[in-house]
Design a protein around this motif. Sequence first.
Motif, short mmCIF file in Angstrom:
data_model
loop_
_atom_site.label_atom_id
_atom_site.label_comp_id
_atom_site.label_asym_id
_atom_site.label_seq_id
_atom_site.Cartn_x
_atom_site.Cartn_y
_atom_site.Cartn_z
N CYS A 1 0.81 -1.21 0.00
CA CYS A 1 0.00 0.00 0.00
C CYS A 1 0.85 1.26 0.00
CB CYS A 1 -0.93 0.01 1.21
SG CYS A 1 -2.03 -1.43 1.31
N ASP B 1 -1.58 7.65 -4.53
CA ASP B 1 -2.93 7.64 -3.98
C ASP B 1 -3.98 7.39 -5.05
OD1 ASP B 1 -1.71 8.21 -1.64
OD2 ASP B 1 -2.51 10.23 -1.38
N GLN B 2 -3.78 7.93 -6.25
CA GLN B 2 -4.80 7.82 -7.28
C GLN B 2 -4.89 6.42 -7.89
OE1 GLN B 2 -2.15 9.76 -7.31
NE2 GLN B 2 -1.12 9.85 -9.30
N GLU C 1 -6.91 2.61 -5.33
CA GLU C 1 -8.27 2.07 -5.48
C GLU C 1 -8.34 1.14 -6.68
OE1 GLU C 1 -12.90 3.68 -5.75
OE2 GLU C 1 -11.25 5.08 -5.39
N SER C 2 -7.70 1.52 -7.78
CA SER C 2 -7.70 0.67 -8.97
C SER C 2 -6.97 -0.64 -8.70
CB SER C 2 -7.06 1.41 -10.14
OG SER C 2 -6.86 0.54 -11.24
N PHE D 1 -9.39 -2.73 -6.24
CA PHE D 1 -10.74 -3.12 -6.68
C PHE D 1 -10.87 -3.28 -8.19
CE2 PHE D 1 -11.29 -0.12 -3.00
CZ PHE D 1 -11.36 -1.12 -2.04
N HIS E 1 -10.68 -1.73 -12.33
CA HIS E 1 -11.35 -0.61 -13.00
C HIS E 1 -11.90 -1.08 -14.34
CE1 HIS E 1 -7.13 -0.23 -14.63
NE2 HIS E 1 -7.82 -0.18 -15.76
N VAL F 1 -9.78 5.67 0.65
CA VAL F 1 -9.71 4.27 0.26
C VAL F 1 -10.04 3.38 1.46
CG1 VAL F 1 -8.22 2.45 -0.66
CG2 VAL F 1 -8.05 4.78 -1.55
N LYS G 1 -13.75 2.60 1.57
CA LYS G 1 -14.19 1.61 0.58
C LYS G 1 -13.68 0.22 0.94
CE LYS G 1 -14.56 4.98 -3.16
NZ LYS G 1 -14.21 5.37 -4.54
N LEU G 2 -12.49 0.15 1.49
CA LEU G 2 -11.96 -1.14 1.92
C LEU G 2 -12.83 -1.72 3.04
CD1 LEU G 2 -9.80 -3.35 2.05
CD2 LEU G 2 -8.46 -1.85 3.54
N ARG H 1 -15.71 -2.31 -9.25
CA ARG H 1 -14.55 -1.79 -9.96
C ARG H 1 -14.69 -0.29 -10.15
NH1 ARG H 1 -13.50 -6.13 -14.90
NH2 ARG H 1 -12.86 -7.90 -13.58
N LEU H 2 -13.57 0.38 -10.18
CA LEU H 2 -13.58 1.82 -10.37
C LEU H 2 -14.24 2.16 -11.71
CD1 LEU H 2 -12.49 4.32 -8.88
CD2 LEU H 2 -10.43 4.17 -10.29
#
Length: 519
Positions: free
Chosen positions: A252, A257-258, A261-262, A265, A267, A303, A306-307, A318-319
Amino acid sequence: MTTHPLLQALLPLVDDLSRELAEDERYRRLLGTLRALIPCDATALLRLDGEQLIPLAVDGLSPDTLGRRFAIAEHPRFAALLAQRTPTRFAADSELPDPYDGLVEEHVGHLEVHDCLGCPLFIDDRPWGLLTLDSLVPGSFAQNDLDNLEAFARLAAAAVKANQRLLGLARQAEAEQQLAARFREVAGQAGRAELIGQSAAHKRLLAEIDTVAGSDLTVLIEGETGVGKELVAQAIHARSPRARKLLVSINCAALPDQLVESELFGHVRGAFTGASGERSGKFELADGGTLLLDEVGELPLAVQAKLLRVLQSGQLQRLGSDREHRVDVRILAATNRDLAEEVRAGRFRADLYHRLSVYPLVVPPLRERGRDVLLLAGHFLEQSRARLHLRGLRLGGEAQAALLAHDWPGNVRELEHLLGRAALKALARQAERPRILSLEACDLDLAGTAAAAASSVVVAAEPPSAPLNGDLRQALDAYQRQLIQAALTRNADNWAATARELGVDRANLHRLAVRLGLK
């Protein structure tokens, strides 16, 4: 009536068959009996594990031998012993290199073994391992020693089998080998996670791993940088019912940062600039298996929310997509931060912390593991020996003492890198390439390592205002204390800001401050 000398020598081993002894104590007594029967400078008991031999007990060899893993393909004497069912003797003029060259403790000025005797052990007619005897004196072993060793090997195999039955090791070892083999096949990993050590702290860690591995609980693996948290995660997965599925890991801290999430999860196409197609995230890849969230304390707060939802519901999106996917994933999280402190500071969600810390597991630092440092050193030295194509790579007595005395702020990772550098440094100062390379305390350069660690604590601070007296350790402590205090003053006693300025992890800075008496 006079008892036959061979029978007299074997009686202690026969008596031990009926006793409930700890594994290391049983094997230690076994080797003691062997040296009484056949005088020699060193003996060893090694277990066959796939294509390598693992020392279980040694007598007369350097303690770091227990941490070495001998690849059979790299040691022709071991291969020759395993190819026979009866004892084999290698004479002093044998051209096959001896794996123990440089490792016999009483080397009396010379390092190479001159007489070697070994015998395979068979359990249920299958090769289990080896017994080896070594002498620094040529011609130490005679024909009757081979006959005595063959008789002893049969009793030794019975002792090993009794030990396995008492402890239930046979079934466990077989199951772990099958699971590990399947794990390597599925995950595409070349080696099996191995946690090396014999200290009380290490044994407690292994017991905790065994306790939690069979469940589906979420485990929070805590510990300083370099202690081996990822190896612990691999061990938990390998012992779990999910071992036949993937162990997927994500760092992690290594992702912008951007992209976090992808990565987690997935995209869909067009979700963001550069998303030219659909992509599965780590959760989907780990479906049915285990997901390791390494350095989980570095996740952005957005994040984290969402986690938490995925952990609670088992569903993710998915994003860029509205469609939900259901996943069945066991979560292991690792961090070198104090997440409870992060929660109090508002940098980590309390609900996520409680969800992750269902079973907190603390990996002990190397400085609390005593003589484990020598076993780990042996493990890394054997790897370096093979890479450098040396016949032997050993630690001198002063080098061993230096390793035991060091604080190891970088833990196992520091030890591995230090020994690798030391081997190259020692090799470079040789006029000719040696058969056996000895590492001395000067090659380890532990004082230089400590000085480098001290300088890395601060990159933007004033030099000390006065000269520092005393030994090196006291001087380093005083210097670090002064630099940290100066940074604290500039940051209005804000420890988080101070850690960022100094370029160190806040948890490590906290531990250093406690040791220096600043907290």
